[in-house]
Structure formats: C-alpha cells, structure tokens
Scaffold this active site. Structure first.
Site, PDB file in Angstrom:
ATOM      1  N   ASN A 110       0.821  -1.204   0.000  1.00 42.97           N
ATOM      2  CA  ASN A 110       0.000   0.000   0.000  1.00 42.97           C
ATOM      3  C   ASN A 110       0.862   1.264   0.000  1.00 42.97           C
ATOM      4  O   ASN A 110       0.642   2.189  -0.792  1.00 42.97           O
ATOM      5  CB  ASN A 110      -0.930   0.013   1.208  1.00 42.97           C
ATOM      6  CG  ASN A 110      -1.968  -1.086   1.161  1.00 42.97           C
ATOM      7  OD1 ASN A 110      -2.021  -1.855   0.205  1.00 42.97           O
ATOM      8  ND2 ASN A 110      -2.796  -1.175   2.194  1.00 42.97           N
ATOM      9  N   THR A 155     -17.226  36.900 -32.032  1.00 45.85           N
ATOM     10  CA  THR A 155     -18.085  36.485 -30.930  1.00 45.85           C
ATOM     11  C   THR A 155     -19.276  35.774 -31.561  1.00 45.85           C
ATOM     12  O   THR A 155     -19.747  36.178 -32.632  1.00 45.85           O
ATOM     13  CB  THR A 155     -18.583  37.677 -30.085  1.00 45.85           C
ATOM     14  OG1 THR A 155     -19.357  38.557 -30.898  1.00 45.85           O
ATOM     15  CG2 THR A 155     -17.408  38.447 -29.481  1.00 45.85           C
ATOM     16  N   HIS A 156     -19.735  34.713 -30.942  1.00 42.63           N
ATOM     17  CA  HIS A 156     -20.832  33.899 -31.481  1.00 42.63           C
ATOM     18  C   HIS A 156     -20.513  33.366 -32.881  1.00 42.63           C
ATOM     19  O   HIS A 156     -21.416  33.111 -33.683  1.00 42.63           O
ATOM     20  CB  HIS A 156     -22.147  34.700 -31.522  1.00 42.63           C
ATOM     21  CG  HIS A 156     -22.507  35.347 -30.230  1.00 42.63           C
ATOM     22  ND1 HIS A 156     -23.074  34.659 -29.186  1.00 42.63           N
ATOM     23  CD2 HIS A 156     -22.344  36.627 -29.794  1.00 42.63           C
ATOM     24  CE1 HIS A 156     -23.276  35.481 -28.171  1.00 42.63           C
ATOM     25  NE2 HIS A 156     -22.828  36.678 -28.510  1.00 42.63           N
ATOM     26  N   SER A 277      -7.559  13.187 -49.170  1.00 43.31           N
ATOM     27  CA  SER A 277      -8.701  12.290 -49.252  1.00 43.31           C
ATOM     28  C   SER A 277      -8.394  11.151 -50.217  1.00 43.31           C
ATOM     29  O   SER A 277      -7.769  11.355 -51.262  1.00 43.31           O
ATOM     30  CB  SER A 277      -9.937  13.052 -49.745  1.00 43.31           C
ATOM     31  OG  SER A 277     -10.972  12.166 -50.118  1.00 43.31           O
ATOM     32  N   LYS A 283      -8.741  17.671 -51.762  1.00 38.24           N
ATOM     33  CA  LYS A 283      -8.834  17.907 -50.318  1.00 38.24           C
ATOM     34  C   LYS A 283      -7.464  18.047 -49.662  1.00 38.24           C
ATOM     35  O   LYS A 283      -6.517  17.367 -50.006  1.00 38.24           O
ATOM     36  CB  LYS A 283      -9.601  16.772 -49.640  1.00 38.24           C
ATOM     37  CG  LYS A 283     -11.055  16.655 -50.020  1.00 38.24           C
ATOM     38  CD  LYS A 283     -11.853  17.857 -49.513  1.00 38.24           C
ATOM     39  CE  LYS A 283     -11.922  17.931 -48.010  1.00 38.24           C
ATOM     40  NZ  LYS A 283     -12.606  16.768 -47.420  1.00 38.24           N
ATOM     41  N   GLU A 290      -7.671  18.140 -35.847  1.00 41.57           N
ATOM     42  CA  GLU A 290      -8.871  17.379 -35.488  1.00 41.57           C
ATOM     43  C   GLU A 290      -8.547  16.308 -34.450  1.00 41.57           C
ATOM     44  O   GLU A 290      -9.345  16.049 -33.533  1.00 41.57           O
ATOM     45  CB  GLU A 290      -9.473  16.754 -36.740  1.00 41.57           C
ATOM     46  CG  GLU A 290     -10.062  17.784 -37.693  1.00 41.57           C
ATOM     47  CD  GLU A 290     -10.502  17.200 -39.027  1.00 41.57           C
ATOM     48  OE1 GLU A 290     -11.097  17.949 -39.822  1.00 41.57           O
ATOM     49  OE2 GLU A 290     -10.246  16.007 -39.289  1.00 41.57           O
TER      50      GLU A 290
END
Length: 459
Positions: A110, A155-156, A277, A283, A290
């Site tokens: 322990n 923002t947003h 891709s 691509k 990611e």
C-alpha cells in the site's frame, strides 16, 4: 509469486488472477519500485534490521535490476507475477536468495505503490511541463512571425472587431501559462513521501521517514498514514490540469480548423502537417488539429473515471485504487504527445495576410468605432450605438461597407458626423484605439509580446 499466500490453502482461480493482477500495466513503475526499494534498504540498515553486507547485496542486485529494466522496459512482462512489487522481489530472490525476503520488512504494498506512483507522476509531470514550455515557445514564435497581420475577431462565431493575429496567439499563450502554473502547483503538493506508512497504521520498525523522503527526492514525509496510503489527490489534480490544458488545445484546434477552411482561408496548412482524401483529390485536411481536438475527450474521460473510483472509498486502501493507473498512464502519455505535436506543427502553419485583412474589413466590424466616433462628438453612447446601428442598416441595404457611404448619407442619420469620420473607420484607427491594457492595438500587443518573451527566457 504471491506476497500474501501464507493463510491460504488453495490456489487462486486463473480467472481471479487475471482479473486481480496488475503487472500488465504497473510494470511501468518498475524503475520507481526499484528506486523506492533501494531507499528502503538504506532505512532498514540504519534501523538495524539488516546488516551492512545484506544491504550491499540488496542494493547491488537492485542496481543491476534497474539496468536490466532500462535496457528492456517490458522485461517484467516476461513473467507471470501478480504485480511489479512481487516481480522485483522474485527477481531479487533469484539473484541473491533469502536476503531478498528481508527487503519487505516493515512496509506494505500500500505505501510502496503510493510511493512508486508519486515518483512516476513527478517524473512525467516534469516531462509534460518541459513539453508545454516548448509549445508556448512555438506560439510565441508564431505571434512574432506574424506581428502586424490583422484578422477578424469573433463572438458567437460572427465577425465582431478586428484584432491582430499576434493578439489571437497571445490569448492561447495566456491559457497555457496558467496550465504551466497549475502543473507547478500540483508538483509542489504531491512532493510528499508515503513510504514507511505501512498498510495503513504506520510501520512497526524505527525508520527515519524524513531521511527516507529526502533520499527519494521528496520535500517531506507524509504526516498521516491513513491519508498517505489512500491519497490520490495528485492523480486527480494532474488529470484536471491535463483536462483543462487539453481543452485549451482543443479550442485552439477548432480555431485553426475553421481558419484553414475554404470559407475562411485565413491560415494555410503546410503539406508536412496535412493529409488528403482517398476519393477527393482536391482535399487538404487538418487531421492533426482534429486529432488534438478529439483526444481531448479521451483525457477528460480519464479525469471523470478517477473521480468515480475515489468518490465512495472509505479509509484506507481499497483494491478499487488499482484502477488509478491505466487511465492515468494513458492520460499523461496523450497529454505529452499532444503538446509535442502542437509545438511541432505550428511552424508549418502560415497566415494569408491579405485574406485576413479583407475579412477584418467586412461584416461592419468598424461599427463600434463609428459609435465611439459619435461619442467623441458629444453623443451619449446609447444614442451613438443606436445611430451606428441605423447606418449599418443603410449600408447593408446598399451592400456597402460603412466607409463607402457618402458623407451626406451619414449626416442624414446624424448631423454630427464630419469628414473626419472616414479616418476613424479605418482598421488602423480602430486597432490603435484599443490601446488600454490587454487591448489589441499594435503598441499594446508589442508590449505584451515582448513581456511574454522575457517571461519565457526566464523559465
């Protein structure tokens, strides 16, 4: 070899052993277990439990074992021992015989595993700290290389006001600086040695625990045996720090993914950090960012798991606590890898200066500057805000930027507007006005960047 078989008359079921044993993952603690055992050997000698000759035999055998593990870290996996502690003891018995059986005098698995894990955590937290510093350095280099470039702030996820690209990078540097301070705080709090606390009530031999702690590089010895063997706060604290740091990396990754998209095209990924891709030849995918974003969920999951393990445990040690390692080992490895990858890929990220500036000029991001201009003419801000909004409506109906409106059109909304309004609506004027502390004016950002460089050099 079981370390607890004396009171048992039947062998363990194979299914029980497979479920119970931990060598398959706690072999990673081999060097720490050997380190703790060497320090314990000295303590046993000082306490008169073993002779100088026995101590020398144990220490030499442990040193040889450390070299063997260094050469082959997976060496313990070649056996069927229950855990890393029994593996070390079995190896010693093979090498020096009965003397090895004296090593475990006065200690428990322990307090031993609690010590091993703290030693491992200290070592790996320092390695993560070093990698985090490198990631901060890469962001500083990015901010320095692109100083003066303008981009839209959001923002947003809507264009809001222009900011400098360097200001954006410095925002993430501030986050990572806080993460660095959290690692330092966690390292300070975990710097306590549990060894010598026994199973739960303390050791029955006269070991100098303060000297033992110093030999192992700890600041002090734990003060309560019940707490010492069952404390995993440092695992939670480092896991929480990792989770927050990874959340910062995930936010940065989300920004970069959007900025590199065809819709934004503010940043460009170098070929060395991109993938393509298998179907679509055109691509260029931001896989690395990611994955940084995706691995964040993995780290957060480990934090939640350890909290659930601990939340209902009575004092002191419980076998549940064996579940403190696999997730934590993976968390620390993932955190380290993600920071290393970020530091590696940032030099391959470039800024499309022209596209960034064009985007900063669109979306009426100078509407606040127009309101501030009206305030400078003696108009109350709430009224200035209303008038600026009306002019945005006029311009949007004509699909023009504010600065393309004729002076006469502006004066129909507010007679207070003069020819000098056009100078006030430029990006340069808007940036220069944000000169208060923490603002995005070039002068302020230069100050902030210089201060960050000095801070970094002092690390």
């Amino acid at each position: 070899m079981a370390m607890w078989g004396g009171r048992f008359t039947e062998a363990s079921l194979a299914e029980f052993s497979e479920f119970n044993d931990s060598l398959s993952f706690d072999y990673l603690l081999a060097q720490q277990d050997i380190q703790a055992s060497r320090a314990w050997t000295t303590g046993l000698l000082e306490a008169g439990i073993i002779t100088a000759t026995e101590a020398e035999q144990l220490d030499h055998a442990l040193a040889d074992l450390a070299l063997a593990v260094e050469s082959n870290p997976k060496l313990p996996l070649q056996t069927q021992e229950e855990d890393i502690h029994s593996w070390v003891e079995a190896q010693l018995q093979q090498k020096i015989g009965v003397v090895a059986k004296k090593l475990h005098t006065g200690r428990s698995r322990n307090d031993l595993v609690a010590t091993d894990l703290r030693l491992w955590t200290k070592l790996n937290a320092k390695q993560v700290r070093s990698t985090l510093i490198n990631a901060i350095g890469a962001l500083i280099t990015f901010a320095d290389a692109h100083f003066g470039a303008v981009m839209p702030g959001f923002t947003h996820l809507q264009r809001a006001q222009p900011v400098l690209v360097s200001h954006w990078a410095l925002a993430y540097i501030e986050m990572l600086k806080r993460d660095l301070s959290r690692i330092d705080d966690a390292l300070a709090r975990m710097d306590v040695c549990p060894l010598g606390c026994g199973a739960l009530a303390g050791t029955g031999i006269q070991i100098d625990r303060s000297a033992l702690a110093q030999r192992l590089g700890f600041q002090s010895a734990a003060l309560n045996s019940l707490d010492a063997v069952s404390d995993r706060d440092y695992v939670v604290e480092l896991s929480a720090t990792a989770s927050l740091c990874m959340t910062h990396l995930s936010r940065l990754s989300e920004d970069v993914i959007f900025f590199c998209s065809g819709e934004a095209a503010f940043f460009k990924l170098g070929d060395a950090i991109s993938s393509g891709s298998s179907l679509m030849p055109q691509k260029k995918n931001p896989d690395v960012f990611e994955l940084l974003r995706g691995k964040t969920g993995r780290v957060l999951g480990h934090l939640v798991a350890i909290l659930h393990v601990l939340k209902g445990l009575p004092l002191a040690y419980n076998k549940d606590m064996q579940e403190d390692k696999q997730g934590f080992f993976d968390l620390m490895a993932s955190w380290q890898q993600c920071l290393l990858v970020l530091a590696t890929v940032l030099p391959h990220l470039s800024v499309n200066v022209e596209r960034c500036r064009l985007a900063a000029e669109l979306g009426y991001s100078n509407a606040t500057d127009l309101a501030d201009y009206l305030v400078s003419k003696g108009i109350a801000f709430r009224d200035a805000h209303e008038l600026s909004g009306e002019l945005v409506l006029v311009a949007s109906k004509q699909q023009k930027p504010l600065e393309a409106l004729a002076l006469a059109e502006m004066q129909q909304v507010s007679p207070s507007i003069s020819e000098d309004v056009y100078a006030a609506l430029t990006i340069e004027a808007g940036l220069a006005k944000r000169a208060s502390l923490a603002g995005t004016s070039p002068d302020r950002v230069k100050e902030a960047l210089d201060a960050t460089k000095l801070w970094f050099e002092a690390l």
